[in-house]
Write a protein that holds these residues in place. Structure first.
Motif, PDB file in Angstrom:
ATOM      1  N   ALA A   1      49.328  -2.515  30.185  1.00  0.00           N
ATOM      2  CA  ALA A   1      49.306  -3.690  31.060  1.00  0.00           C
ATOM      3  C   ALA A   1      47.903  -3.921  31.629  1.00  0.00           C
ATOM      4  N   LYS A   2      47.188  -2.838  31.933  1.00  0.00           N
ATOM      5  CA  LYS A   2      45.803  -2.973  32.400  1.00  0.00           C
ATOM      6  C   LYS A   2      44.930  -3.586  31.307  1.00  0.00           C
ATOM      7  N   ALA A   3      45.086  -3.088  30.079  1.00  0.00           N
ATOM      8  CA  ALA A   3      44.286  -3.591  28.953  1.00  0.00           C
ATOM      9  C   ALA A   3      44.549  -5.072  28.713  1.00  0.00           C
ATOM     10  N   GLN A   4      45.753  -5.523  29.031  1.00  0.00           N
ATOM     11  CA  GLN A   4      46.099  -6.940  28.870  1.00  0.00           C
ATOM     12  C   GLN A   4      45.691  -7.773  30.087  1.00  0.00           C
ATOM     13  N   GLY A   5      45.071  -7.122  31.071  1.00  0.00           N
ATOM     14  CA  GLY A   5      44.618  -7.829  32.258  1.00  0.00           C
ATOM     15  C   GLY A   5      45.726  -8.168  33.237  1.00  0.00           C
ATOM     16  N   LEU A   6      46.856  -7.488  33.132  1.00  0.00           N
ATOM     17  CA  LEU A   6      47.997  -7.793  34.000  1.00  0.00           C
ATOM     18  C   LEU A   6      47.972  -7.013  35.309  1.00  0.00           C
ATOM     19  N   ILE A   7      47.416  -5.805  35.263  1.00  0.00           N
ATOM     20  CA  ILE A   7      47.384  -4.930  36.431  1.00  0.00           C
ATOM     21  C   ILE A   7      45.932  -4.697  36.833  1.00  0.00           C
ATOM     22  N   GLY A   8      45.728  -4.665  38.144  1.00  0.00           N
ATOM     23  CA  GLY A   8      44.386  -4.502  38.668  1.00  0.00           C
ATOM     24  C   GLY A   8      43.847  -3.090  38.528  1.00  0.00           C
ATOM     25  N   ASP A   9      42.708  -2.872  39.158  1.00  0.00           N
ATOM     26  CA  ASP A   9      41.979  -1.614  39.038  1.00  0.00           C
ATOM     27  C   ASP A   9      42.496  -0.589  40.056  1.00  0.00           C
ATOM     28  N   VAL A  10      43.700  -0.111  39.802  1.00  0.00           N
ATOM     29  CA  VAL A  10      44.322   0.935  40.604  1.00  0.00           C
ATOM     30  C   VAL A  10      44.506   2.124  39.666  1.00  0.00           C
ATOM     31  N   PRO A  11      44.209   3.342  40.104  1.00  0.00           N
ATOM     32  CA  PRO A  11      44.396   4.485  39.206  1.00  0.00           C
ATOM     33  C   PRO A  11      45.824   4.531  38.648  1.00  0.00           C
ATOM     34  N   THR A  12      45.922   4.745  37.367  1.00  0.00           N
ATOM     35  CA  THR A  12      47.214   4.751  36.678  1.00  0.00           C
ATOM     36  C   THR A  12      48.165   5.762  37.289  1.00  0.00           C
ATOM     37  N   ILE A  13      47.675   6.940  37.638  1.00  0.00           N
ATOM     38  CA  ILE A  13      48.541   7.970  38.223  1.00  0.00           C
ATOM     39  C   ILE A  13      49.106   7.512  39.558  1.00  0.00           C
ATOM     40  N   ASP A  14      48.346   6.748  40.324  1.00  0.00           N
ATOM     41  CA  ASP A  14      48.834   6.241  41.609  1.00  0.00           C
ATOM     42  C   ASP A  14      49.974   5.244  41.407  1.00  0.00           C
ATOM     43  N   ILE A  15      49.827   4.402  40.415  1.00  0.00           N
ATOM     44  CA  ILE A  15      50.899   3.443  40.108  1.00  0.00           C
ATOM     45  C   ILE A  15      52.128   4.200  39.612  1.00  0.00           C
ATOM     46  N   ALA A  16      51.905   5.164  38.726  1.00  0.00           N
ATOM     47  CA  ALA A  16      53.016   5.926  38.158  1.00  0.00           C
ATOM     48  C   ALA A  16      53.807   6.657  39.238  1.00  0.00           C
ATOM     49  N   ILE A  17      53.121   7.284  40.181  1.00  0.00           N
ATOM     50  CA  ILE A  17      53.851   8.019  41.219  1.00  0.00           C
ATOM     51  C   ILE A  17      54.631   7.059  42.112  1.00  0.00           C
ATOM     52  N   SER A  18      54.082   5.883  42.363  1.00  0.00           N
ATOM     53  CA  SER A  18      54.820   4.887  43.157  1.00  0.00           C
ATOM     54  C   SER A  18      56.078   4.448  42.419  1.00  0.00           C
ATOM     55  N   LEU A  19      55.933   4.200  41.111  1.00  0.00           N
ATOM     56  CA  LEU A  19      57.071   3.741  40.313  1.00  0.00           C
ATOM     57  C   LEU A  19      58.077   4.854  40.043  1.00  0.00           C
ATOM     58  N   ALA A  20      57.695   6.098  40.262  1.00  0.00           N
ATOM     59  CA  ALA A  20      58.625   7.220  40.099  1.00  0.00           C
ATOM     60  C   ALA A  20      59.269   7.611  41.433  1.00  0.00           C
ATOM     61  N   ALA A  21      58.501   7.547  42.509  1.00  0.00           N
ATOM     62  CA  ALA A  21      59.006   8.014  43.808  1.00  0.00           C
ATOM     63  C   ALA A  21      59.941   7.009  44.474  1.00  0.00           C
ATOM     64  N   LEU A  22      59.619   5.736  44.378  1.00  0.00           N
ATOM     65  CA  LEU A  22      60.452   4.734  45.044  1.00  0.00           C
ATOM     66  C   LEU A  22      61.898   4.764  44.540  1.00  0.00           C
TER      67      LEU A  22
ATOM     68  N   LEU B   1      50.194  -6.106  40.301  1.00  0.00           N
ATOM     69  CA  LEU B   1      49.720  -7.132  39.361  1.00  0.00           C
ATOM     70  C   LEU B   1      48.500  -7.857  39.916  1.00  0.00           C
ATOM     71  N   LYS B   2      47.633  -8.250  38.991  1.00  0.00           N
ATOM     72  CA  LYS B   2      46.496  -9.075  39.394  1.00  0.00           C
ATOM     73  C   LYS B   2      47.008 -10.420  39.870  1.00  0.00           C
ATOM     74  N   LYS B   3      46.379 -10.925  40.894  1.00  0.00           N
ATOM     75  CA  LYS B   3      46.780 -12.239  41.411  1.00  0.00           C
ATOM     76  C   LYS B   3      46.489 -13.325  40.387  1.00  0.00           C
ATOM     77  N   GLU B   4      45.316 -13.211  39.773  1.00  0.00           N
ATOM     78  CA  GLU B   4      44.923 -14.167  38.739  1.00  0.00           C
ATOM     79  C   GLU B   4      44.985 -13.427  37.417  1.00  0.00           C
ATOM     80  N   ARG B   5      45.966 -13.789  36.601  1.00  0.00           N
ATOM     81  CA  ARG B   5      46.123 -13.098  35.310  1.00  0.00           C
ATOM     82  C   ARG B   5      45.657 -13.999  34.182  1.00  0.00           C
ATOM     83  N   PRO B   6      45.265 -13.354  33.051  1.00  0.00           N
ATOM     84  CA  PRO B   6      44.810 -14.151  31.901  1.00  0.00           C
ATOM     85  C   PRO B   6      45.881 -15.041  31.347  1.00  0.00           C
TER      86      PRO B   6
END
Length: 194
Positions: free
Chosen positions: A133-154, A189-194
């Motif tokens: 999703a980052k490579a497609q410009g959908l997600i901003g510059d947040v460390p992948t592990i930080d996103i993963a832990i949020s999506l696992a812990a919630l 997600l990036k506010k402005e996506r491609p």
């Protein structure tokens, strides 16, 4: 068919766990179910922790089998699918879920080292989809592990709240779960996506 003793010990352990949770597991009860002495268990499992680790791995195998079936090609759709799979796993197989995510055992995976080292197949897939999703410009510059832990812990936290009886019913819980996970994912997600 005469199953190997180790297989019968694990089956008895799982049956006791399914009935009474971790508190229902004792070497004496397992031995009674298998028809052996408690000491004979130690030839196959060195201690109770080893049995609980086996239950945890069995729970993760059930969880990972569900994730293997996810088929969305688009990364955000896959992330939505994994959230739905988690919800269904927790509700359809509550003891397998408990074994995978809630047992306190020595072999439990630890954040962040085990996740970064690829020791969690599901987290590895999750991180790969976040990277996609980052490579497609959908997600901003947040460390992948930080996103993963949020999506696992919630989702785990929400399931814990539900299991504690803090929702009025399953339908309300399912709706709240989906809404919270959607908000969480969309927050990256990036506010402005491609």
């Amino acid at each position: 068919m005469n199953l190997p003793t180790q297989t019968r010990i694990f089956a008895a352990t799982r049956e006791l766990f399914d009935q009474d949770g971790a508190g229902g597991i004792s070497m004496r009860r397992i031995a009674e179910k298998v028809g052996i002495t408690p000491m004979a268990i130690y030839k196959h499992y060195p201690d109770k922790d080893a049995l609980l680790n086996a239950l945890m791995l069995d729970g993760f195998a059930a969880w990972e089998a569900r994730v293997e079936k996810l088929d969305a090609a688009e990364p955000l759709a896959w992330l939505d699918q994994v959230n739905e799979a988690y919800l269904n796993f927790a509700l359809d197989e509550p003891r397998r879920y408990e074994a995978a995510f809630l047992l306190k055992v020595s072999a439990a995976r630890k954040y962040p080292g085990d996740f970064l080292a690829g020791r969690s197949p599901v987290i590895s897939r999750l991180m790969a989809r976040i990277e996609q999703a980052k490579a497609q410009g959908l997600i901003g510059d947040v460390p992948t592990i930080d996103i993963a832990i949020s999506l696992a812990a919630l989702p785990q936290g929400l399931v814990d709240i539900y299991r504690a009886g803090r929702f009025t019913g399953e339908a309300e819980f399912r709706a709240a779960f989906r809404k919270a996970l959607s908000h969480c994912l969309r927050s990256f997600l990036k506010k402005e996506r491609p």
